[in-house]
Design a protein around this motif. Sequence first.
Motif, PDB file in Angstrom:
ATOM      1  N   VAL A 212       0.841  -1.198   0.000  1.00 22.83           N
ATOM      2  CA  VAL A 212       0.000   0.000   0.000  1.00 22.83           C
ATOM      3  C   VAL A 212       0.879   1.253   0.000  1.00 22.83           C
ATOM      4  O   VAL A 212       1.817   1.363   0.793  1.00 22.83           O
ATOM      5  N   ASP A 213       0.585   2.172  -0.902  1.00 24.27           N
ATOM      6  CA  ASP A 213       1.368   3.411  -1.011  1.00 24.27           C
ATOM      7  C   ASP A 213       0.945   4.434   0.042  1.00 24.27           C
ATOM      8  O   ASP A 213      -0.190   4.425   0.530  1.00 24.27           O
ATOM      9  N   PHE A 214       1.876   5.324   0.371  1.00 24.16           N
ATOM     10  CA  PHE A 214       1.569   6.424   1.282  1.00 24.16           C
ATOM     11  C   PHE A 214       0.793   7.505   0.533  1.00 24.16           C
ATOM     12  O   PHE A 214       1.063   7.803  -0.630  1.00 24.16           O
ATOM     13  N   SER A 215      -0.182   8.105   1.221  1.00 24.95           N
ATOM     14  CA  SER A 215      -0.974   9.193   0.648  1.00 24.95           C
ATOM     15  C   SER A 215      -1.201  10.255   1.710  1.00 24.95           C
ATOM     16  O   SER A 215      -1.184   9.971   2.916  1.00 24.95           O
ATOM     17  N   GLU A 216      -1.445  11.455   1.246  1.00 23.82           N
ATOM     18  CA  GLU A 216      -1.698  12.559   2.167  1.00 23.82           C
ATOM     19  C   GLU A 216      -3.179  12.617   2.521  1.00 23.82           C
ATOM     20  O   GLU A 216      -4.047  12.454   1.663  1.00 23.82           O
ATOM     21  N   VAL A 217      -3.465  12.804   3.796  1.00 25.42           N
ATOM     22  CA  VAL A 217      -4.849  12.907   4.264  1.00 25.42           C
ATOM     23  C   VAL A 217      -5.412  14.247   3.830  1.00 25.42           C
ATOM     24  O   VAL A 217      -4.977  15.299   4.299  1.00 25.42           O
ATOM     25  N   LYS A 218      -6.396  14.230   2.944  1.00 29.28           N
ATOM     26  CA  LYS A 218      -6.988  15.466   2.434  1.00 29.28           C
ATOM     27  C   LYS A 218      -8.475  15.574   2.745  1.00 29.28           C
ATOM     28  O   LYS A 218      -9.067  16.622   2.560  1.00 29.28           O
ATOM     29  N   ARG A 219      -9.064  14.482   3.224  1.00 29.52           N
ATOM     30  CA  ARG A 219     -10.490  14.491   3.538  1.00 29.52           C
ATOM     31  C   ARG A 219     -10.714  14.258   5.021  1.00 29.52           C
ATOM     32  O   ARG A 219      -9.895  13.662   5.711  1.00 29.52           O
ATOM     33  N   THR A 220     -11.860  14.696   5.476  1.00 32.27           N
ATOM     34  CA  THR A 220     -12.164  14.583   6.913  1.00 32.27           C
ATOM     35  C   THR A 220     -12.734  13.218   7.284  1.00 32.27           C
ATOM     36  O   THR A 220     -12.851  12.910   8.469  1.00 32.27           O
ATOM     37  N   ASN A 221     -13.077  12.400   6.299  1.00 27.90           N
ATOM     38  CA  ASN A 221     -13.707  11.109   6.608  1.00 27.90           C
ATOM     39  C   ASN A 221     -12.709   9.957   6.672  1.00 27.90           C
ATOM     40  O   ASN A 221     -13.101   8.798   6.666  1.00 27.90           O
ATOM     41  N   ILE A 222     -11.426  10.254   6.710  1.00 22.83           N
ATOM     42  CA  ILE A 222     -10.398   9.211   6.802  1.00 22.83           C
ATOM     43  C   ILE A 222     -10.264   8.771   8.255  1.00 22.83           C
ATOM     44  O   ILE A 222     -10.102   9.604   9.152  1.00 22.83           O
ATOM     45  N   ARG A 223     -10.319   7.457   8.483  1.00 24.25           N
ATOM     46  CA  ARG A 223     -10.263   6.924   9.847  1.00 24.25           C
ATOM     47  C   ARG A 223      -9.010   6.069  10.040  1.00 24.25           C
ATOM     48  O   ARG A 223      -8.579   5.343   9.146  1.00 24.25           O
ATOM     49  N   ARG A 224      -8.435   6.174  11.208  1.00 20.60           N
ATOM     50  CA  ARG A 224      -7.227   5.427  11.569  1.00 20.60           C
ATOM     51  C   ARG A 224      -7.626   4.097  12.198  1.00 20.60           C
ATOM     52  O   ARG A 224      -8.387   4.061  13.174  1.00 20.60           O
ATOM     53  N   ILE A 225      -7.099   3.004  11.668  1.00 20.86           N
ATOM     54  CA  ILE A 225      -7.429   1.662  12.158  1.00 20.86           C
ATOM     55  C   ILE A 225      -6.183   1.057  12.785  1.00 20.86           C
ATOM     56  O   ILE A 225      -5.197   0.773  12.111  1.00 20.86           O
ATOM     57  N   ASN A 226      -6.241   0.851  14.091  1.00 25.61           N
ATOM     58  CA  ASN A 226      -5.086   0.329  14.823  1.00 25.61           C
ATOM     59  C   ASN A 226      -5.439  -0.948  15.587  1.00 25.61           C
ATOM     60  O   ASN A 226      -5.021  -1.142  16.729  1.00 25.61           O
ATOM     61  N   ALA A 227      -6.232  -1.799  14.950  1.00 25.67           N
ATOM     62  CA  ALA A 227      -6.596  -3.088  15.542  1.00 25.67           C
ATOM     63  C   ALA A 227      -6.861  -4.074  14.411  1.00 25.67           C
ATOM     64  O   ALA A 227      -7.240  -3.685  13.299  1.00 25.67           O
ATOM     65  N   SER A 228      -6.649  -5.336  14.698  1.00 27.30           N
ATOM     66  CA  SER A 228      -6.934  -6.369  13.691  1.00 27.30           C
ATOM     67  C   SER A 228      -8.429  -6.381  13.392  1.00 27.30           C
ATOM     68  O   SER A 228      -9.255  -6.351  14.307  1.00 27.30           O
ATOM     69  N   CYS A 229      -8.774  -6.421  12.110  1.00 29.66           N
ATOM     70  CA  CYS A 229     -10.189  -6.344  11.752  1.00 29.66           C
ATOM     71  C   CYS A 229     -10.422  -6.850  10.332  1.00 29.66           C
ATOM     72  O   CYS A 229      -9.481  -7.023   9.541  1.00 29.66           O
ATOM     73  N   LEU A 230     -11.689  -7.079  10.012  1.00 31.05           N
ATOM     74  CA  LEU A 230     -12.106  -7.492   8.680  1.00 31.05           C
ATOM     75  C   LEU A 230     -12.546  -6.254   7.914  1.00 31.05           C
ATOM     76  O   LEU A 230     -13.368  -5.465   8.392  1.00 31.05           O
ATOM     77  N   LEU A 231     -11.996  -6.075   6.720  1.00 30.67           N
ATOM     78  CA  LEU A 231     -12.317  -4.927   5.882  1.00 30.67           C
ATOM     79  C   LEU A 231     -13.282  -5.366   4.786  1.00 30.67           C
ATOM     80  O   LEU A 231     -13.036  -6.359   4.107  1.00 30.67           O
ATOM     81  N   LEU A 232     -14.373  -4.607   4.620  1.00 28.23           N
ATOM     82  CA  LEU A 232     -15.382  -4.932   3.617  1.00 28.23           C
ATOM     83  C   LEU A 232     -15.675  -3.701   2.771  1.00 28.23           C
ATOM     84  O   LEU A 232     -15.929  -2.617   3.301  1.00 28.23           O
TER      85      LEU A 232
END
Length: 449
Positions: A202-222
């Motif tokens: 996954v490439d690095f990107s700059e956060v430009k929107r307010t709806n970006i959420r930080r995920i710091n736990a193991s989880c299922l992505l859908l």
Amino acid sequence: LNNLDTNLNANIRTAEQFFIQNGVKSLRQDGKLIAVLPQGFLFRSGQDKLLREQLINDDLIDTVISLPTGLLSYAGVNIVVLVLNKSKAHPNKVRFVNAESFVKGQILRDRVLDDVALMEYLNKNTSDDEFVRYIENEQIHQLDYNLNVSQYFQKRVEGVELRDILEFFNGEKANPNELVKIIRIRDLKDNNIDFKLEIADVDFSEVKRTNIRRINASCLLLAVRWKSLKPTYFNFQNEPIYRNQDILSFKVKSDIVDVAYLVNELQADYVQEQIDSYRIGATIPFIRKDDLLKVVVKLPSIEVQRAKVQGLFELSDKIKTLQSERNALAHGSSIKQFNEFASLKHTLGRPRQNILGWSKNMIRFFESNTTAMESLDIEFRGFYERGIVEALHEIKSDINFITNILEKGEHGLMLSEYELKEISFSEINSIVNGLSNNGFNFKIRKLLV
């Protein structure tokens, strides 16, 4: 709505609300109101939901007919026909109709509703079948007054809803302008064996929107947009990821469901049918979180789940082994064939050169002694219908052909390598006459039209 009188109801926000509320007021005791509406009216929240609730509680909704896109030349949205009736034939029930089968034409914007066939069908007052469902008002109330037609045509599945085995994990709000790894739908997997997120890719990107959420736990992505969930598991190891609203993240209750088993079930046909029935939107379809969590999956005991997954992994390993063996065999076979072909080419090399060389010598000899060899040539031609020099040229041509095949292998006769062009009849005559007859007599008869 700037030009509409909304003083009748200050809560009116859309033309649909204005039309329906004022239309109902104008109906007689046995009157009907028929409205063509965008599909969104069936499931939107806010004032639309309050209006649907009012219509259901007053038992005014008679029929909801779902139609596909392409029927309106000026818009590509899904539309519905809503029939309100103050004197319903089936009180306390709503008739849902899936009318896609009554639409002619496969090309978008070129579809036509066969309204005659649809009306004939509806006038039969049939019971539940593949096109019609009669649903109690109470069931609609339990589904939070969602009138989306497709969900009422779902096949019954024995199992548990996703809300019972998944816990939505929203994560923390990302900091603006931060350089992070934002997961996009293209980064998710669509593989029931290899389903873990490769964060290194996954490439690095700059956060430009307010709806970006930080995920710091193991989880299922859908993925909730487009037509595939692409279930992908993120194994958190001190490096967080970031997601937008096109992807939802859920913690898995691993004590009752195996992650690998769940990923496989989410790609099963019976789950896909449910997902399709909940999806909304024509151009970019999406599924809402609440509807996603209503999806039912079959859930045996955790031991059975793990055994099933283990069987899938073992089968996958066997397939990979067989593929490797097949590739090795194919590779070994190709090497063997190449070696055999090279040996044949080497073996035939000297005889080819001898035949070609002596053919050239004999052609030169006969061409330089035409007078002395004239009688012999006449006798030869009388017996074989061609001269000695012509026969030698055929031998030379055949040897060159064999040489070409040996040089290029099986690709020597690939028609795609030859230029496509027009040739004259005289050229065809020359080509045919230049072929070795090998006991056959070639003749050409020209039919000019």
